[in-house]
Each structure stands twice: as C-alpha cells, then as structure tokens.
Design a protein around this motif. Structure first.
Motif, PDB file in Angstrom:
ATOM      1  N   ARG A   1       0.834  -1.214   0.000  1.00  0.00           N
ATOM      2  CA  ARG A   1       0.000   0.000   0.000  1.00  0.00           C
ATOM      3  C   ARG A   1       0.866   1.259   0.000  1.00  0.00           C
ATOM      4  O   ARG A   1       0.572   2.220  -0.717  1.00  0.00           O
ATOM      5  N   GLU A   2       1.928   1.244   0.792  1.00  0.00           N
ATOM      6  CA  GLU A   2       2.820   2.404   0.829  1.00  0.00           C
ATOM      7  C   GLU A   2       3.529   2.586  -0.511  1.00  0.00           C
ATOM      8  O   GLU A   2       3.646   3.706  -1.021  1.00  0.00           O
ATOM      9  N   ALA A   3       3.987   1.484  -1.088  1.00  0.00           N
ATOM     10  CA  ALA A   3       4.658   1.550  -2.391  1.00  0.00           C
ATOM     11  C   ALA A   3       3.693   2.008  -3.481  1.00  0.00           C
ATOM     12  O   ALA A   3       4.048   2.839  -4.327  1.00  0.00           O
ATOM     13  N   LEU A   4       2.481   1.500  -3.453  1.00  0.00           N
ATOM     14  CA  LEU A   4       1.493   1.875  -4.451  1.00  0.00           C
ATOM     15  C   LEU A   4       1.174   3.370  -4.380  1.00  0.00           C
ATOM     16  O   LEU A   4       1.092   4.054  -5.409  1.00  0.00           O
ATOM     17  N   ALA A   5       1.045   3.894  -3.180  1.00  0.00           N
ATOM     18  CA  ALA A   5       0.797   5.335  -3.020  1.00  0.00           C
ATOM     19  C   ALA A   5       1.967   6.151  -3.571  1.00  0.00           C
ATOM     20  O   ALA A   5       1.768   7.176  -4.239  1.00  0.00           O
ATOM     21  N   ALA A   6       3.183   5.693  -3.320  1.00  0.00           N
ATOM     22  CA  ALA A   6       4.369   6.403  -3.818  1.00  0.00           C
ATOM     23  C   ALA A   6       4.445   6.333  -5.342  1.00  0.00           C
ATOM     24  O   ALA A   6       4.800   7.326  -6.005  1.00  0.00           O
ATOM     25  N   ILE A   7       4.098   5.193  -5.899  1.00  0.00           N
ATOM     26  CA  ILE A   7       4.084   5.044  -7.359  1.00  0.00           C
ATOM     27  C   ILE A   7       3.048   5.983  -7.963  1.00  0.00           C
ATOM     28  O   ILE A   7       3.319   6.676  -8.948  1.00  0.00           O
ATOM     29  N   ARG A   8       1.861   6.005  -7.395  1.00  0.00           N
ATOM     30  CA  ARG A   8       0.783   6.865  -7.912  1.00  0.00           C
ATOM     31  C   ARG A   8       1.177   8.344  -7.845  1.00  0.00           C
ATOM     32  O   ARG A   8       0.843   9.120  -8.736  1.00  0.00           O
ATOM     33  N   ALA A   9       1.892   8.738  -6.787  1.00  0.00           N
ATOM     34  CA  ALA A   9       2.341  10.127  -6.667  1.00  0.00           C
ATOM     35  C   ALA A   9       3.365  10.475  -7.747  1.00  0.00           C
ATOM     36  O   ALA A   9       3.369  11.576  -8.279  1.00  0.00           O
ATOM     37  N   ALA A  10       4.218   9.521  -8.092  1.00  0.00           N
ATOM     38  CA  ALA A  10       5.269   9.759  -9.088  1.00  0.00           C
ATOM     39  C   ALA A  10       4.773   9.604 -10.517  1.00  0.00           C
ATOM     40  O   ALA A  10       5.250  10.304 -11.419  1.00  0.00           O
ATOM     41  N   ASN A  11       3.823   8.687 -10.719  1.00  0.00           N
ATOM     42  CA  ASN A  11       3.382   8.358 -12.074  1.00  0.00           C
ATOM     43  C   ASN A  11       1.981   7.750 -11.997  1.00  0.00           C
ATOM     44  O   ASN A  11       1.843   6.531 -11.927  1.00  0.00           O
ATOM     45  N   PRO A  12       0.954   8.581 -11.990  1.00  0.00           N
ATOM     46  CA  PRO A  12      -0.407   8.076 -11.798  1.00  0.00           C
ATOM     47  C   PRO A  12      -0.865   7.058 -12.833  1.00  0.00           C
ATOM     48  O   PRO A  12      -1.764   6.264 -12.576  1.00  0.00           O
ATOM     49  N   GLU A  13      -0.241   7.043 -13.993  1.00  0.00           N
ATOM     50  CA  GLU A  13      -0.654   6.138 -15.067  1.00  0.00           C
ATOM     51  C   GLU A  13       0.085   4.802 -15.073  1.00  0.00           C
ATOM     52  O   GLU A  13      -0.231   3.924 -15.874  1.00  0.00           O
ATOM     53  N   MET A  14       1.071   4.621 -14.200  1.00  0.00           N
ATOM     54  CA  MET A  14       1.863   3.387 -14.209  1.00  0.00           C
ATOM     55  C   MET A  14       0.995   2.196 -13.830  1.00  0.00           C
ATOM     56  O   MET A  14       0.413   2.173 -12.740  1.00  0.00           O
ATOM     57  N   PRO A  15       0.896   1.177 -14.700  1.00  0.00           N
ATOM     58  CA  PRO A  15       0.170  -0.033 -14.309  1.00  0.00           C
ATOM     59  C   PRO A  15       0.956  -0.800 -13.240  1.00  0.00           C
ATOM     60  O   PRO A  15       2.161  -1.019 -13.386  1.00  0.00           O
ATOM     61  N   VAL A  16       0.260  -1.176 -12.179  1.00  0.00           N
ATOM     62  CA  VAL A  16       0.881  -1.919 -11.078  1.00  0.00           C
ATOM     63  C   VAL A  16       0.036  -3.151 -10.806  1.00  0.00           C
ATOM     64  O   VAL A  16      -1.199  -3.063 -10.749  1.00  0.00           O
ATOM     65  N   ILE A  17       0.716  -4.290 -10.646  1.00  0.00           N
ATOM     66  CA  ILE A  17       0.027  -5.525 -10.313  1.00  0.00           C
ATOM     67  C   ILE A  17       0.621  -6.118  -9.042  1.00  0.00           C
ATOM     68  O   ILE A  17       1.751  -5.833  -8.676  1.00  0.00           O
TER      69      ILE A  17
END
Length: 168
Positions: A117-133
C-alpha cells in the motif's frame, strides 16, 4: 531479443532488484533496465518489472517489514515509476510474498499489505498512469489473496497476479 520477437513473445518478466539499482543510498540507476525496455519495445515486446527483494542497507536483505524499510522500498518504487514513465512497462510489487523463499523469515500478509500500500501510493504520486500488479502469489493462495482484498490493496491495482504452478 530478435528471437523472442520472431517467436511471437509479447511480454518479458524480470527482476528490478532493489540492491542492484540503489547501490548508494538515495541514488537509483535504472540505465541497464531502461536500455532493455527500449530494445524490447523496438521489437514490440512489453516488460513486466518485479520491484523486488530486500536491500543490504535498508532491510538487511530481508523484506521491508518495518516503517523504515517500507519507506525506503516506497522511495525505490516511486523512483522506478518515474524512471519508466511513458515506457511499455508494468510494475509488479514483490515476487511471491506468500512463501518463505521470498518473504523471510516467514510470510506475513499484514506486513506485505502495509509495504504494498505504501509503495502503491508512492508510485501513484510519481506516475499516476503506471500499471501496477500484485500480489504475485505462489499458487492461488486464497487466504493470502482474500486478506489483500479485505485490506483494500486491490483497489489501486491494474490487475491481480498469481503464479498457479499447476502440475498438469
């Protein structure tokens, strides 16, 4: 790479090993992976990068299961999301966190969910369009998957990943 493309492969999956990328605290070197992603893309192949494995300094090569480790992993995941912005990449959060081979000393779904969850929030802040699985479980581990669902982890993901390992 040409052989992969000629045989019809459209995806490759590989590690984005934290310890090899962040060799100096706070400095991330994605050059080799960016080159690989570019070469694969030229051949019509997308790349799934596993944001994985412990770090020798931040987590003593164990999974990030305390506040400091999770924060360091989130910074790494954020840097990866920024580095691969606009590239044909999917990020996968860890590899098989439901088995002790990859989540030592023993799998803890709560620790994994906090980290993811923490990593996903950081990814979304840096690149909202990055697909994450995620969570990339070994086998179809329903209790682990259900715990991830109950914690709301799956809400921010592009897809759920599992490694079914069927014998037939």
């Amino acid at each position: 790479m040409d052989l992969l493309a000629s045989e019809g492969f459209r995806w490759v999956r590989m590690d984005l090993g934290w310890g090899g990328i962040e060799r100096e605290a706070g400095k991330y070197r994605f050059d080799d992976h960016l080159h690989l992603v570019g070469e694969m893309a030229r051949r019509g192949i997308r790349t799934l990068l596993i944001v994985d494995y412990g770090h020798p300094v931040h987590t003593r090569n164990l999974p990030p299961s305390d506040d400091a480790g999770r924060a360091a992993y989130a910074r790494f995941a954020s840097a990866a999301a920024a580095a691969f912005q606009g590239k044909p990449v999917i990020l996968e959060l860890w590899n098989e966190p439901n088995i002790s081979q990859f989540w030592r000393p023993a799998p803890e779904v709560e620790d994994y969910v906090l980290m993811a969850r923490e990593a996903l929030a950081a990814i979304r802040a840096a690149n909202p369009e990055m697909p994450v699985i995620a969570p990339a479980t070994s086998t179809i581990d329903l209790p682990f998957l259900e715990a991830c669902c109950a914690a709301g982890l799956l809400d921010g993901l592009a897809a759920v990943s599992v490694h079914p390992y069927r014998g037939s």
